[in-house]
Scaffold this active site. Structure first.
Site, PDB file in Angstrom:
ATOM      1  N   GLY A 123      -1.376   1.320  -0.054  1.00 21.70           N
ATOM      2  CA  GLY A 123      -0.958   0.995   1.306  1.00 21.70           C
ATOM      3  C   GLY A 123       0.322   0.170   1.308  1.00 21.70           C
ATOM      4  N   CYS A 124       0.988   0.134   2.445  1.00 19.91           N
ATOM      5  CA  CYS A 124       2.285  -0.555   2.530  1.00 19.91           C
ATOM      6  C   CYS A 124       2.122  -2.073   2.425  1.00 19.91           C
ATOM      7  CB  CYS A 124       3.008  -0.168   3.814  1.00 19.91           C
ATOM      8  SG  CYS A 124       2.038  -0.341   5.328  1.00 19.91           S
TER       9      CYS A 124
END
Length: 328
Positions: free
Chosen positions: A137-138
């Site tokens: 995920g970012c």
């Protein structure tokens, strides 16, 4: 000989960035871009920044299973969260096909089903041998890169506090009440305080490196009034002097082509349109402050997916990712 690639879920922001990277990647030939919602429409009707770069349409059908290899070597899943797992379960996936999933579906160890967690700074050698990779995920990317050197040396001794601001593209292409320009502009808001879904993969990574660490990671995500990027501030207690911490971080990331430690204060534009993570450190008495910045659509998504693709196919890690930040 080109590596043939396909994309599932081609209409979103991350897919648009991925297409932009792959059409300029010297070793890749895109065979199809699938979108059930946009089938038959031109790619450039949705991703207008690609006008002049390609003139193809979204496919509504998958390659025939009669072709055992689907005519591709690599498949990128840019589907909505939950849909990647459905796709894998409902299709006869060729054994030789290498898959990179950009959703949350296979990131956690308990649900991995053969997927390797795709943070190169942590799992490079495993990614190089993998057939299936779950892209991080970012938020998780920015926060983990801030903490990996400390966890590797078992230096995490107290609670960790994280405040991270993200651009509106982090919410995806579908409009919502908190992503409209009229609401987002000149505005800030907290969401999913202390229980953001990326905490699970962050905790797993910390546990992988420092199994005895059991303190809380207190994460406050913030919606920013800009389109792309993540600006994360992380602080925790650390007894080492700043020069030792700087040496530790510099040594840890010495062989990493996209993660850099600097002694200059950071601003978000230094990483926008790049696959970089920049880290800045400060010491305040016993508190260590780590600032970590990335472009959420690149190092936080599609750029990292291409980085993983390069590792999986034995290419130079930087191939197709020689991106420059915007000047202003």
């Amino acid at each position: 000989m080109s590596i043939k690639a396909g994309i599932i879920g081609g209409a979103g922001y991350t897919a648009g960035e991925l297409i932009r990277l792959l059409i300029h990647h010297p070793e890749v030939e895109i065979q199809f871009i699938h979108s059930s919602s946009q089938a038959g429409r031109r790619i450039t009707d949705i991703h207008e920044g690609l006008i002049g770069d390609m003139d193809t349409v979204f496919s509504g059908e998958l390659p025939s299973n009669a072709r055992k290899d689907w005519g591709i070597d690599a498949l990128f899943l840019c589907s909505a969260h939950g849909d990647s797992r459905k796709f894998m379960e409902s299709n006869d996936i060729p054994e030789t096909l290498k898959i990179i999933d950009l959703s949350t579906d296979f990131r956690k160890r308990e649900n991995a089903e053969g997927f390797i967690y795709g943070l190169p700074e942590l799992n490079r050698s495993s990614i190089q041998q993998a057939k299936r990779v779950a892209n991080p995920g970012c938020f998780a990317t920015a926060i983990q890169l801030a903490l990996l050197p400390l966890a590797y040396e078992h230096l995490l001794r107290s609670e960790i506090h994280v405040h991270a601001v993200t651009g509106s593209t982090g919410a995806g292409v579908q409009a919502s009440g908190t992503s409209h320009f009229s609401w987002r502009d000149n505005n800030l808001s907290v969401y999913k305080a202390f229980n953001h879904q990326h905490l699970k993969e962050i905790n797993e990574t910390i546990g992988q490196l420092q199994p005895r660490y059991k303190s809380a990671i207190n994460f406050i995500p913030v919606r920013g009034n800009f389109t792309r990027g993540i600006f994360a501030t992380v602080y925790t207690e650390c007894g080492l002097p700043i020069h030792e911490i700087m040496n530790l971080y510099t040594h840890f990331y010495a062989d990493q082509p996209f993660t850099f430690v600097t002694d200059r204060e950071l601003d978000l534009k230094q990483v926008i349109n790049t696959n970089k993570c920049l880290l800045y450190l400060e010491k305040h008495d016993r508190k260590l402050l780590i600032v970590s910045i990335i472009d959420n659509l690149l190092k936080g998504a599609s750029g990292q997916a291409v980085q993983n693709f390069n590792l999986m196919f034995g290419l130079d890690e930087k191939t197709g990712l020689n991106l420059k930040p915007t000047a202003f």
